[in-house]
Motif scaffolding. Structure first.
Motif, PDB file in Angstrom:
ATOM      1  N   PRO A   1       0.818  -1.223   0.000  1.00  0.00           N
ATOM      2  CA  PRO A   1       0.000   0.000   0.000  1.00  0.00           C
ATOM      3  C   PRO A   1       0.849   1.269   0.000  1.00  0.00           C
ATOM      4  CG  PRO A   1      -0.198  -1.178   2.098  1.00  0.00           C
ATOM      5  CD  PRO A   1       0.690  -2.002   1.231  1.00  0.00           C
ATOM      6  N   VAL A   2       0.218   2.390  -0.333  1.00  0.00           N
ATOM      7  CA  VAL A   2       0.942   3.664  -0.363  1.00  0.00           C
ATOM      8  C   VAL A   2       1.392   4.052   1.043  1.00  0.00           C
ATOM      9  CG1 VAL A   2      -0.166   4.570  -2.431  1.00  0.00           C
ATOM     10  CG2 VAL A   2      -1.202   4.993  -0.198  1.00  0.00           C
ATOM     11  N   VAL A   3       2.405   4.894   1.117  1.00  0.00           N
ATOM     12  CA  VAL A   3       2.923   5.368   2.400  1.00  0.00           C
ATOM     13  C   VAL A   3       2.472   6.808   2.625  1.00  0.00           C
ATOM     14  CG1 VAL A   3       4.912   3.803   2.427  1.00  0.00           C
ATOM     15  CG2 VAL A   3       5.112   6.034   1.318  1.00  0.00           C
TER      16      VAL A   3
ATOM     17  N   SER B   1       4.020   9.610   2.757  1.00  0.00           N
ATOM     18  CA  SER B   1       4.601  10.606   1.848  1.00  0.00           C
ATOM     19  C   SER B   1       3.872  10.672   0.516  1.00  0.00           C
ATOM     20  CB  SER B   1       6.071  10.276   1.588  1.00  0.00           C
ATOM     21  OG  SER B   1       6.762  10.141   2.787  1.00  0.00           O
ATOM     22  N   CYS B   2       3.145   9.649   0.165  1.00  0.00           N
ATOM     23  CA  CYS B   2       2.424   9.607  -1.112  1.00  0.00           C
ATOM     24  C   CYS B   2       1.179  10.481  -1.104  1.00  0.00           C
ATOM     25  CB  CYS B   2       1.998   8.175  -1.431  1.00  0.00           C
ATOM     26  SG  CYS B   2       3.358   7.030  -1.679  1.00  0.00           S
ATOM     27  N   GLU B   3       0.710  10.877   0.077  1.00  0.00           N
ATOM     28  CA  GLU B   3      -0.543  11.636   0.163  1.00  0.00           C
ATOM     29  C   GLU B   3      -0.518  12.853  -0.753  1.00  0.00           C
ATOM     30  OE1 GLU B   3      -3.328  10.694   1.417  1.00  0.00           O
ATOM     31  OE2 GLU B   3      -2.358   8.898   2.178  1.00  0.00           O
ATOM     32  N   GLY B   4      -1.511  12.952  -1.610  1.00  0.00           N
ATOM     33  CA  GLY B   4      -1.608  14.071  -2.540  1.00  0.00           C
ATOM     34  C   GLY B   4      -1.224  13.685  -3.960  1.00  0.00           C
ATOM     35  N   CYS B   5      -0.617  12.559  -4.121  1.00  0.00           N
ATOM     36  CA  CYS B   5      -0.178  12.107  -5.445  1.00  0.00           C
ATOM     37  C   CYS B   5      -1.385  11.575  -6.222  1.00  0.00           C
ATOM     38  CB  CYS B   5       0.873  11.021  -5.295  1.00  0.00           C
ATOM     39  SG  CYS B   5       1.524  10.449  -6.890  1.00  0.00           S
ATOM     40  N   THR B   6      -1.440  11.906  -7.499  1.00  0.00           N
ATOM     41  CA  THR B   6      -2.583  11.470  -8.308  1.00  0.00           C
ATOM     42  C   THR B   6      -2.441  10.020  -8.777  1.00  0.00           C
ATOM     43  OG1 THR B   6      -1.547  12.330 -10.300  1.00  0.00           O
ATOM     44  CG2 THR B   6      -3.053  13.802  -9.139  1.00  0.00           C
TER      45      THR B   6
ATOM     46  N   ILE C   1       8.653   9.875  -9.377  1.00  0.00           N
ATOM     47  CA  ILE C   1       7.496   9.939 -10.277  1.00  0.00           C
ATOM     48  C   ILE C   1       6.271  10.518  -9.578  1.00  0.00           C
ATOM     49  CG2 ILE C   1       8.219   8.178 -11.933  1.00  0.00           C
ATOM     50  CD1 ILE C   1       6.569   6.152 -10.314  1.00  0.00           C
ATOM     51  N   ALA C   2       6.468  11.105  -8.413  1.00  0.00           N
ATOM     52  CA  ALA C   2       5.358  11.702  -7.662  1.00  0.00           C
ATOM     53  C   ALA C   2       4.795  12.889  -8.430  1.00  0.00           C
ATOM     54  CB  ALA C   2       5.840  12.145  -6.292  1.00  0.00           C
ATOM     55  N   THR C   3       3.471  13.060  -8.366  1.00  0.00           N
ATOM     56  CA  THR C   3       2.837  14.170  -9.078  1.00  0.00           C
ATOM     57  C   THR C   3       2.587  15.361  -8.165  1.00  0.00           C
ATOM     58  OG1 THR C   3       0.641  13.301  -8.625  1.00  0.00           O
ATOM     59  CG2 THR C   3       1.676  12.596 -10.687  1.00  0.00           C
ATOM     60  N   HIS C   4       2.798  15.198  -6.872  1.00  0.00           N
ATOM     61  CA  HIS C   4       2.490  16.277  -5.932  1.00  0.00           C
ATOM     62  C   HIS C   4       3.731  16.991  -5.414  1.00  0.00           C
ATOM     63  CE1 HIS C   4       3.475  12.828  -3.549  1.00  0.00           C
ATOM     64  NE2 HIS C   4       3.251  13.415  -2.396  1.00  0.00           N
ATOM     65  N   ILE C   5       4.862  16.726  -6.012  1.00  0.00           N
ATOM     66  CA  ILE C   5       6.113  17.362  -5.579  1.00  0.00           C
ATOM     67  C   ILE C   5       6.693  18.159  -6.735  1.00  0.00           C
ATOM     68  CG2 ILE C   5       8.499  16.889  -4.954  1.00  0.00           C
ATOM     69  CD1 ILE C   5       7.514  14.631  -3.277  1.00  0.00           C
TER      70      ILE C   5
ATOM     71  N   ALA D   1       1.746   3.153 -10.300  1.00  0.00           N
ATOM     72  CA  ALA D   1       3.021   3.120 -11.013  1.00  0.00           C
ATOM     73  C   ALA D   1       4.104   2.289 -10.327  1.00  0.00           C
ATOM     74  CB  ALA D   1       3.537   4.543 -11.205  1.00  0.00           C
ATOM     75  N   SER D   2       3.957   2.052  -9.045  1.00  0.00           N
ATOM     76  CA  SER D   2       4.996   1.312  -8.327  1.00  0.00           C
ATOM     77  C   SER D   2       4.380   0.250  -7.415  1.00  0.00           C
ATOM     78  CB  SER D   2       5.819   2.286  -7.481  1.00  0.00           C
ATOM     79  OG  SER D   2       6.662   1.573  -6.605  1.00  0.00           O
ATOM     80  N   PRO D   3       4.918  -0.948  -7.421  1.00  0.00           N
ATOM     81  CA  PRO D   3       4.376  -1.994  -6.551  1.00  0.00           C
ATOM     82  C   PRO D   3       4.737  -1.803  -5.078  1.00  0.00           C
ATOM     83  CG  PRO D   3       6.210  -2.844  -7.819  1.00  0.00           C
ATOM     84  CD  PRO D   3       5.976  -1.448  -8.297  1.00  0.00           C
ATOM     85  N   ASP D   4       5.795  -1.022  -4.808  1.00  0.00           N
ATOM     86  CA  ASP D   4       6.205  -0.801  -3.418  1.00  0.00           C
ATOM     87  C   ASP D   4       6.572   0.675  -3.200  1.00  0.00           C
ATOM     88  OD1 ASP D   4       7.006  -0.972  -0.820  1.00  0.00           O
ATOM     89  OD2 ASP D   4       8.459  -2.585  -1.143  1.00  0.00           O
ATOM     90  N   PRO D   5       5.589   1.520  -2.870  1.00  0.00           N
ATOM     91  CA  PRO D   5       5.841   2.955  -2.702  1.00  0.00           C
ATOM     92  C   PRO D   5       6.923   3.287  -1.674  1.00  0.00           C
ATOM     93  CG  PRO D   5       3.499   2.546  -2.836  1.00  0.00           C
ATOM     94  CD  PRO D   5       4.167   1.206  -2.749  1.00  0.00           C
ATOM     95  N   ALA D   6       7.054   2.509  -0.612  1.00  0.00           N
ATOM     96  CA  ALA D   6       8.067   2.795   0.410  1.00  0.00           C
ATOM     97  C   ALA D   6       9.468   2.804  -0.201  1.00  0.00           C
ATOM     98  CB  ALA D   6       7.975   1.774   1.531  1.00  0.00           C
ATOM     99  N   VAL D   7       9.695   1.952  -1.177  1.00  0.00           N
ATOM    100  CA  VAL D   7      11.005   1.882  -1.836  1.00  0.00           C
ATOM    101  C   VAL D   7      11.269   3.154  -2.639  1.00  0.00           C
ATOM    102  CG1 VAL D   7      12.328   0.644  -3.618  1.00  0.00           C
ATOM    103  CG2 VAL D   7      11.034  -0.630  -1.909  1.00  0.00           C
ATOM    104  N   LYS D   8      10.201   3.722  -3.239  1.00  0.00           N
ATOM    105  CA  LYS D   8      10.357   4.942  -4.032  1.00  0.00           C
ATOM    106  C   LYS D   8      10.779   6.125  -3.164  1.00  0.00           C
ATOM    107  CE  LYS D   8       9.411   5.137  -7.898  1.00  0.00           C
ATOM    108  NZ  LYS D   8      10.373   4.916  -9.002  1.00  0.00           N
ATOM    109  N   TRP D   9      10.470   6.071  -1.868  1.00  0.00           N
ATOM    110  CA  TRP D   9      10.808   7.164  -0.954  1.00  0.00           C
ATOM    111  C   TRP D   9      12.047   6.864  -0.122  1.00  0.00           C
ATOM    112  CZ3 TRP D   9       8.538  11.833  -1.102  1.00  0.00           C
ATOM    113  CH2 TRP D   9       7.342  11.941  -1.796  1.00  0.00           C
TER     114      TRP D   9
HETATM  115  S1  SF4 Z   1       4.078   7.787  -7.737  1.00  0.00           S
HETATM  116 FE1  SF4 Z   1       5.407   7.852  -5.908  1.00  0.00          FE
HETATM  117  S2  SF4 Z   1       4.393   9.354  -4.561  1.00  0.00           S
HETATM  118 FE2  SF4 Z   1       2.885   8.753  -6.120  1.00  0.00          FE
HETATM  119  S3  SF4 Z   1       1.729   7.099  -5.157  1.00  0.00           S
HETATM  120 FE3  SF4 Z   1       3.377   6.153  -6.359  1.00  0.00          FE
HETATM  121  S4  SF4 Z   1       5.069   5.862  -4.926  1.00  0.00           S
HETATM  122 FE4  SF4 Z   1       3.632   7.311  -3.978  1.00  0.00          FE
END
Ligand code: SF4
Length: 90
Positions: A29-31, A33-38, A66-70, A51-59
């Protein structure tokens, strides 16, 4: 192959005839930090990233690339000017 775990009906490269081959056997599931991402999508069993199977790894090593809210701040950075090209522009 079509996912049969958390993103049912979506085509996924990790899905095999033996089941999900991703680390842990399903998407994570999303973490926070992902809040606000589309890219967050609500599925029957929680909220996951499309877009990612493991959001924690992306952060893990800073902001998700690839976040849309940053917004990446580029203002204030000086652009390097090639003096030869600059002289030709005149
Ligand atoms: S793109 Fe990045 S910030 Fe957006 S939901 Fe996926 S992992 Fe979270």
């Amino acid at each position: 192959m079509m996912c049969a775990t958390v993103k049912e009906g979506e085509d996924c490269v990790f899905m095999a005839s033996t089941g999900c081959t991703y680390n842990g056997g399903s998407c994570q599931p999303v973490v926070e930090s992902c809040e606000g991402c589309t890219r967050i999508r609500e599925y029957g069993n929680g909220r996951y990233c499309t877009a990612s199977p493991d959001p924690a790894v992306k952060w893990k090593n800073g902001n998700c690339n690839i976040a849309t809210h940053i917004k990446v701040e580029t203002a204030g950075k000086k652009q390097k000017v090639n003096p030869i090209k600059a002289s030709k522009r005149k």
